[in-house]
Design a protein around this motif. Structure first.
Motif, short mmCIF file in Angstrom:
data_model
loop_
_atom_site.label_atom_id
_atom_site.label_comp_id
_atom_site.label_asym_id
_atom_site.label_seq_id
_atom_site.Cartn_x
_atom_site.Cartn_y
_atom_site.Cartn_z
N TYR A 1 0.98 -0.98 -0.05
CA TYR A 1 -0.07 0.00 -0.16
C TYR A 1 0.82 1.10 0.07
CZ TYR A 1 -2.14 3.97 2.12
OH TYR A 1 -2.49 5.35 2.39
N LYS A 2 1.97 1.21 0.88
CA LYS A 2 2.86 2.22 0.91
C LYS A 2 3.42 2.50 -0.21
CE LYS A 2 4.81 3.40 4.89
NZ LYS A 2 5.47 3.30 6.43
N GLN A 3 3.89 1.46 -1.02
CA GLN A 3 4.56 2.13 -2.26
C GLN A 3 3.73 2.53 -3.56
OE1 GLN A 3 7.62 1.55 -3.48
NE2 GLN A 3 8.26 0.85 -1.49
N ARG A 4 2.41 1.90 -3.18
CA ARG A 4 1.38 2.33 -4.16
C ARG A 4 1.07 3.85 -3.90
NH1 ARG A 4 -2.44 -1.61 -3.21
NH2 ARG A 4 -3.96 -0.16 -1.87
N ASN A 5 0.84 4.12 -2.69
CA ASN A 5 0.25 5.42 -2.33
C ASN A 5 1.62 6.26 -2.81
OD1 ASN A 5 -1.47 7.10 -0.94
ND2 ASN A 5 -0.43 7.10 0.99
N MET A 6 2.79 6.04 -2.30
CA MET A 6 3.94 6.90 -2.62
C MET A 6 3.69 7.19 -4.30
SD MET A 6 7.97 6.27 -1.58
CE MET A 6 7.73 5.15 -0.61
N LYS A 7 3.69 6.31 -5.18
CA LYS A 7 3.57 6.33 -6.75
C LYS A 7 2.71 7.37 -7.00
CE LYS A 7 4.12 3.11 -10.20
NZ LYS A 7 3.62 1.86 -10.69
N TRP B 1 1.00 9.71 -5.07
CA TRP B 1 1.52 11.10 -4.75
C TRP B 1 2.39 11.83 -5.92
CZ3 TRP B 1 -1.46 14.29 -2.61
CH2 TRP B 1 -2.61 13.85 -1.89
N ASN B 2 3.42 10.89 -6.10
CA ASN B 2 4.33 11.50 -7.01
C ASN B 2 3.54 11.84 -8.40
OD1 ASN B 2 6.78 11.22 -5.59
ND2 ASN B 2 7.23 9.25 -6.06
N GLU B 3 2.64 11.05 -8.85
CA GLU B 3 2.03 11.49 -10.02
C GLU B 3 0.99 12.75 -9.92
OE1 GLU B 3 -1.23 8.90 -11.25
OE2 GLU B 3 -1.74 10.74 -12.83
N ILE B 4 0.21 12.67 -8.52
CA ILE B 4 -0.76 13.86 -8.54
C ILE B 4 -0.36 14.94 -7.80
CG2 ILE B 4 -2.80 12.20 -8.69
CD1 ILE B 4 -3.16 12.34 -5.89
N ALA B 5 0.81 15.01 -7.34
CA ALA B 5 1.44 16.09 -6.57
C ALA B 5 1.23 17.60 -7.29
CB ALA B 5 2.74 15.79 -5.95
N PRO B 6 1.68 17.66 -8.77
CA PRO B 6 1.44 18.95 -9.20
C PRO B 6 -0.22 19.25 -9.31
CG PRO B 6 2.88 17.37 -10.57
CD PRO B 6 2.28 16.64 -9.50
N ILE C 1 -17.64 2.32 -5.62
CA ILE C 1 -17.45 0.93 -4.90
C ILE C 1 -18.51 0.11 -5.33
CG2 ILE C 1 -17.55 -0.21 -2.68
CD1 ILE C 1 -16.30 2.60 -1.37
N LYS C 2 -19.68 0.52 -5.62
CA LYS C 2 -20.63 -0.29 -6.10
C LYS C 2 -20.57 -0.87 -7.66
CE LYS C 2 -24.51 1.28 -3.64
NZ LYS C 2 -25.27 2.74 -3.84
N TYR C 3 -20.11 0.28 -8.42
CA TYR C 3 -19.82 -0.12 -9.78
C TYR C 3 -18.37 -0.62 -10.11
CZ TYR C 3 -24.51 2.09 -10.88
OH TYR C 3 -25.52 2.23 -10.82
N ILE C 4 -17.39 -0.23 -9.37
CA ILE C 4 -16.37 -0.86 -9.38
C ILE C 4 -15.66 -1.45 -8.12
CG2 ILE C 4 -13.58 -0.10 -10.27
CD1 ILE C 4 -15.22 2.31 -11.37
N PRO C 5 -16.04 -2.73 -7.98
CA PRO C 5 -15.77 -3.12 -6.72
C PRO C 5 -14.34 -2.98 -6.12
CG PRO C 5 -17.06 -4.88 -7.68
CD PRO C 5 -16.75 -3.61 -8.75
N ASP C 6 -13.19 -3.12 -6.97
CA ASP C 6 -11.89 -2.90 -6.44
C ASP C 6 -11.45 -1.65 -6.65
OD1 ASP C 6 -11.68 -2.99 -9.19
OD2 ASP C 6 -10.02 -4.12 -9.39
N TYR C 7 -12.37 -0.54 -6.57
CA TYR C 7 -11.95 0.67 -6.75
C TYR C 7 -10.98 1.16 -5.75
CZ TYR C 7 -12.38 5.89 -7.85
OH TYR C 7 -12.45 7.08 -8.13
N VAL C 8 -11.15 0.76 -4.57
CA VAL C 8 -10.28 1.10 -3.63
C VAL C 8 -9.52 -0.22 -3.16
CG1 VAL C 8 -10.06 1.80 -0.91
CG2 VAL C 8 -11.76 2.85 -2.31
N LYS D 1 -3.80 8.04 -11.81
CA LYS D 1 -4.10 7.14 -13.10
C LYS D 1 -4.71 5.79 -12.90
CE LYS D 1 -0.76 6.00 -16.61
NZ LYS D 1 0.86 6.02 -16.67
N PRO D 2 -4.48 4.98 -11.66
CA PRO D 2 -4.94 3.64 -11.52
C PRO D 2 -6.32 3.77 -11.36
CG PRO D 2 -2.99 3.95 -10.06
CD PRO D 2 -3.34 5.29 -10.59
N LEU D 3 -6.81 4.82 -10.95
CA LEU D 3 -8.39 5.02 -10.68
C LEU D 3 -8.83 5.48 -12.13
CD1 LEU D 3 -8.63 6.83 -7.45
CD2 LEU D 3 -8.86 4.54 -7.62
#
Ligand SMILES: C[S@@+](CC[C@H](N)C(=O)[O-])C[C@H]1O[C@@H](n2cnc3c(N)ncnc32)[C@H](O)[C@@H]1O
Length: 281
Positions: free
Chosen positions: A8-14, A16-21, A170-177, A232-234
């Protein structure tokens, strides 16, 4: 659980690197909606001239910038974050100053040789899978007279900007989170936030509740911008949704926003924020 946490931490870091700007442009640098909390947090922790202050998970440095103004030239402000992109932005829009530093550091894994008068942490405690570890690091880094100031979003029903979309997503995309993602409103009530901070050994705990308003424009603006600003993943998961399902999803979000929509079509969301202050003795 440990493996999940590190994944999770790796994913979260990635993320934040993408969305920070985009985060900086749309949110942190604009003192609107939930970001009216920056001023409140700074007021509540009562920073003095000459203080040495740490801003944990500083992101692009919005709180750190205000701290630096308060501590003056003889004080010191340090912002730390795991996102290298956020730290780069923080360095860029903050004037070069001898008493201001930004460093890449994990909130769950740090220690400093010096002790701080104040430690702040805005909109990040819920991201730390091991929030206790982060809070204990903060405690160990404080002077005896030191205090912390922590801002978090309120419980999901009180933050409809997120919830109107997430509830349907969450209803339409069960693995959204993805599995292993901490619940982002887990400290969104006074009792949950206080209990977590007390468990880490803090006392004199005070939580203030604020309701800020935020208008994302009309529904189409809200929807379009939400999609534009998410990671991006979302975005990929949304794009994979077949046309009819996506339409249904959008309609169900629209339905949820109706109670916040004014006659002129503008949405006005309330946004609950909790700001906690505490000491170590
Ligand atoms: C919503 S932003 C808040 C940033 C800043 N405090 C503000 O108010 O704009 C959350 C930040 O937490 C950071 N973060 C997440 N997990 C972290 C960790 N374990 N250690 C340090 N920073 C972390 C992210 O990189 C991101 O910059």
């Amino acid at each position: 659980m440990k493996i999940i946490n590190s994944e999770y931490k790796q994913r979260n870091m990635k993320i934040w690197n993408e969305i920070a700007p985009r985060y900086h442009k749309r949110w942190a640098s604009v003192n609107k909606g939930p970001f009216q909390s920056t001023k409140k947090l700074i007021e509540l922790v009562k920073i003095n001239k000459n203080d040495v202050v740490l801003d944990v998970a500083c992101g692009t440095g919005v709180v750190t910038k205000q701290i630096q103004k308060k501590v003056g030239n003889a004080g010191h402000a340090i912002g730390v974050d795991t996102s290298t992109t956020a730290i780069k932005i923080a360095k860029k829009w903050n004037e070069k100053n001898k008493n201001l530093d930004f460093v890449n550091i994990d909130a769950e894994n740090f220690s400093f040789s010096k002790k701080f008068d104040i430690i702040t942490c805005q909109y990040a405690l819920f991201f730390f899978p091991n929030a206790q570890k982060a809070l204990k690091n903060m405690k160990n880094s404080l002077k005896k007279s030191g205090k912390i100031g922590i801002s978090v979003h309120g419980s999901k029903d009180n933050v409809p900007f997120f919830n109107s979309i997430l509830d349907s997503a969450i209803k339409y995309i069960p693995d959204y989170v993805p599995a292993g993602t901490p619940n982002l409103d887990r400290f969104g009530t006074q009792s949950a936030l206080k209990a977590e901070v007390r468990k880490a050994g803090f006392s004199n705990i005070v939580v203030k509740e604020f309701i800020f308003n935020y208008s994302p424009g009309k529904f189409e603006d809200y929807w379009k911008n939400y999609i534009k600003y998410i990671a991006k993943p979302l975005k990929e998961k949304l794009n994979e949704l077949e046309y009819s399902k996506r339409k249904e999803f959008k309609e169900s979000v629209k339905e949820k926003t109706k109670q916040y929509t004014k006659k002129n079509g503008e949405i006005l969301f309330p946004w609950q924020v909790l700001i906690l202050t505490a000491k170590i003795n």
